[in-house]
Scaffold this active site. Sequence first.
Site, PDB file in Angstrom:
ATOM      1  N   LYS A 274      33.267  34.935  42.737  1.00  0.00           N
ATOM      2  CA  LYS A 274      33.148  35.931  41.658  1.00  0.00           C
ATOM      3  C   LYS A 274      31.691  36.077  41.221  1.00  0.00           C
ATOM      4  CE  LYS A 274      34.339  36.385  36.698  1.00  0.00           C
ATOM      5  NZ  LYS A 274      35.210  35.920  35.598  1.00  0.00           N
ATOM      6  N   ASP A 279      29.374  39.371  31.712  1.00  0.00           N
ATOM      7  CA  ASP A 279      30.750  39.639  31.278  1.00  0.00           C
ATOM      8  C   ASP A 279      30.800  39.805  29.762  1.00  0.00           C
ATOM      9  OD1 ASP A 279      33.436  39.905  30.951  1.00  0.00           O
ATOM     10  OD2 ASP A 279      33.964  37.836  31.519  1.00  0.00           O
ATOM     11  N   LYS A 286      34.208  40.624  23.976  1.00  0.00           N
ATOM     12  CA  LYS A 286      34.156  39.215  23.548  1.00  0.00           C
ATOM     13  C   LYS A 286      33.435  39.119  22.203  1.00  0.00           C
ATOM     14  CE  LYS A 286      33.731  36.953  28.114  1.00  0.00           C
ATOM     15  NZ  LYS A 286      34.924  36.105  28.076  1.00  0.00           N
ATOM     16  N   ASP A 297      28.404  34.186  34.635  1.00  0.00           N
ATOM     17  CA  ASP A 297      29.685  34.585  35.213  1.00  0.00           C
ATOM     18  C   ASP A 297      29.545  34.998  36.689  1.00  0.00           C
ATOM     19  OD1 ASP A 297      32.382  34.615  34.691  1.00  0.00           O
ATOM     20  OD2 ASP A 297      32.431  36.710  34.046  1.00  0.00           O
ATOM     21  N   ASP A 356      39.002  41.758  29.704  1.00  0.00           N
ATOM     22  CA  ASP A 356      38.192  40.544  29.853  1.00  0.00           C
ATOM     23  C   ASP A 356      38.753  39.622  30.957  1.00  0.00           C
ATOM     24  OD1 ASP A 356      36.135  38.833  29.354  1.00  0.00           O
ATOM     25  OD2 ASP A 356      36.982  37.995  27.508  1.00  0.00           O
ATOM     26  N   GLU A 358      38.848  40.046  34.061  1.00  0.00           N
ATOM     27  CA  GLU A 358      38.362  40.940  35.118  1.00  0.00           C
ATOM     28  C   GLU A 358      38.151  40.238  36.453  1.00  0.00           C
ATOM     29  OE1 GLU A 358      36.441  39.441  33.018  1.00  0.00           O
ATOM     30  OE2 GLU A 358      34.919  38.609  34.346  1.00  0.00           O
ATOM     31  N   ARG A 360      39.799  38.072  38.223  1.00  0.00           N
ATOM     32  CA  ARG A 360      40.934  38.036  39.151  1.00  0.00           C
ATOM     33  C   ARG A 360      41.118  39.364  39.882  1.00  0.00           C
ATOM     34  NH1 ARG A 360      44.728  36.261  34.312  1.00  0.00           N
ATOM     35  NH2 ARG A 360      42.716  35.430  33.661  1.00  0.00           N
TER      36      ARG A 360
HETATM   37  N1  BES Z   1      34.225  34.848  32.505  1.00  0.00           N
HETATM   38  C1  BES Z   1      35.325  34.587  31.655  1.00  0.00           C
HETATM   39  C2  BES Z   1      35.734  33.115  31.622  1.00  0.00           C
HETATM   40  C3  BES Z   1      34.729  32.117  31.130  1.00  0.00           C
HETATM   41  C4  BES Z   1      34.778  31.635  29.836  1.00  0.00           C
HETATM   42  C5  BES Z   1      33.794  31.600  31.995  1.00  0.00           C
HETATM   43  C6  BES Z   1      33.870  30.682  29.421  1.00  0.00           C
HETATM   44  C7  BES Z   1      32.887  30.667  31.586  1.00  0.00           C
HETATM   45  C8  BES Z   1      32.931  30.204  30.306  1.00  0.00           C
HETATM   46  C9  BES Z   1      36.543  35.382  32.094  1.00  0.00           C
HETATM   47  O1  BES Z   1      36.297  36.613  32.682  1.00  0.00           O
HETATM   48  C10 BES Z   1      37.368  35.629  30.873  1.00  0.00           C
HETATM   49  O2  BES Z   1      36.886  36.262  29.987  1.00  0.00           O
HETATM   50  N2  BES Z   1      38.586  35.104  30.850  1.00  0.00           N
HETATM   51  C11 BES Z   1      39.444  35.248  29.728  1.00  0.00           C
HETATM   52  C12 BES Z   1      40.835  35.445  30.249  1.00  0.00           C
HETATM   53  C13 BES Z   1      41.827  35.856  29.204  1.00  0.00           C
HETATM   54  C14 BES Z   1      41.522  37.238  28.696  1.00  0.00           C
HETATM   55  C15 BES Z   1      43.191  35.790  29.818  1.00  0.00           C
HETATM   56  C16 BES Z   1      39.352  33.983  28.891  1.00  0.00           C
HETATM   57  O3  BES Z   1      39.208  32.892  29.445  1.00  0.00           O
HETATM   58  O4  BES Z   1      39.396  34.082  27.668  1.00  0.00           O
HETATM   59 ZN    ZN Z   2      36.067  38.181  31.241  1.00  0.00          ZN
HETATM   60 ZN    ZN Z   3      34.401  36.800  33.626  1.00  0.00          ZN
END
Ligand code: BES
Ligand code: ZN
Ligand code: ZN
Length: 508
Positions: A274, A279, A286, A297, A356, A358, A360
């Site tokens: 990825k 992000d 966020k 990210d 968010d 994204e 996957r």
């Molecule tokens: N890039 C983030 C995950 C992340 C969080 C990476 C902290 C590194 C440190 C990912 O794209 C994301 O935002 N995931 C969400 C998923 C949720 C919306 C199901 C998350 O983890 O909150």
């Molecule tokens: Zn995200």
């Molecule tokens: Zn992300």
Amino acid sequence: MKTKLMEIVLTCKAVEPLTFQADLLAVGVFSDSRLPIVEKLNARLDKVLDKLQQQGDFEAAPAATALIYSTGRISAFRILFVGLGKKSDCDQNTVRKAVSMAAKTAVDLKAKTAGLLFPMVLPRLEKAQVAQVLSEGAFFGAYRYDEYLEKKDTKRPDKIHFTTIFEDIQTLKECQNAFQRGIIIGAAQNTTRTLANRPPNVINPRMLAAEAKRLCASIPALSCRILDVKQLTAKKMGGILSVGQGSATPPALIVLHYRPTRRAASDVFGLVGKAITFDSGGISLKPGEGLHDMKFDKSGGMAVLGTLLAAAQLKVPLELYGLIPTAENMPSGSSYRPGDIITTYSGKTVEIQNTDAEGRLLLADAITYAQQLGCKTIVDVATLTGACVVAIGKKRAGLMTNDSDLAEQIKKAAEFSGERVWPLPCDDEFVEEMKSKVASLKNIGSKWGAACAAGAFLSQFAQGVRWAHLDIAGPGVWGADEKDPAGSVGFGVRLLTYWLMLISQQKQ
Ligand code: BES
Ligand code: ZN
Ligand code: ZN
């Protein structure tokens, strides 16, 4: 103003340590025994090591250090004793960490030259393994991300030259290949760190693609193709396109291909990473706190790039693809929205419930493409969920897979690389959660076990192949220990490179 990063040079030599001239001589010391050369050094330095140990100032605990000035008693200007702990416990991770501390201290002291004097004979390792991790550790600890710091503030030299000191030419000869392997892996890992550390205004998907091209150009067996929006549209890669559509910089799929001259197996292996250059969360924006960390990210993609660079230079006898879908996840009038239903490259539709989630979506397209390219084993690496960090902390990667043999191989590689992984489930319990009433899948589940739900989502795009997923959200962003150089640790480069080396040995 941008400055070039410090050049790290590492060579080896069979020389007498006491007459070796350098700004610093780093010496590995066990807590419970002493090598003859360390004893000789101690004698020459008026038993300073005895005094340090008696005072409790330096008990040679793993990676502990004591700095003294030689004041002419040996040729090196300074001496740094570095702890290795008990001899019987000293493994690859102890040595790598200790040498890293030595290299870090050398750079902190602005040394231009440094000797590394570490024991090559250990009860738990082969000499060649010691040599390899020694090189890896030196490159790791000497690294600094200071491209945008002013020279007048850093006052560092342009280059640091490390010399690994071998006491005899025979050992040096036995270790030379492994020593070089460590240099390749350490340098590739540092390339990954630099790309991950670069700010999101400098590295966007377009710049990242250009950088990948540039890096591959110097390695003949490694090719790099970029699928741009036109090609992604023609192929109907709706996952990558949707995530990228809100940004001023269009998304892309970077396709790396390594064809070895000698092959240990006919199978083709796929690594998928990825690479979200920033992000923001998109329309599901966020919160502001810590948002700047979302430049990391792209860490999974950068680990894949580093691994392919290392594997190609090491001439690993396996055919490999490295697929790096890249996009910037931004809110704008052209962004994808919660409620959208998108069609992925596989043909499966996905109901977007949170923009968010994204990663996957991009990975789904790339995993499908990897299968189309003939990959029968696919490992993806991604900073995928904050939930993974909540579950297993900042230093470990969550390991999810549909194949227990693959899990064992990855665990074995992780043990040697010191990049820890921990198994998490991603089976039917979580697959069920990801089903949508209006599409094949939805992109989020409940708040419980969200790392597992993300893994389960990906598993639906890897049916019929051996697949593993490494969620590196923790170590991708917070991998550096207190005493490590700040920023990205390039998590995954050693792990994946060792994994490839391991399977190529098994297949021979
Ligand atoms: N890039 C983030 C995950 C992340 C969080 C990476 C902290 C590194 C440190 C990912 O794209 C994301 O935002 N995931 C969400 C998923 C949720 C919306 C199901 C998350 O983890 O909150
Ligand atoms: Zn995200
Ligand atoms: Zn992300």
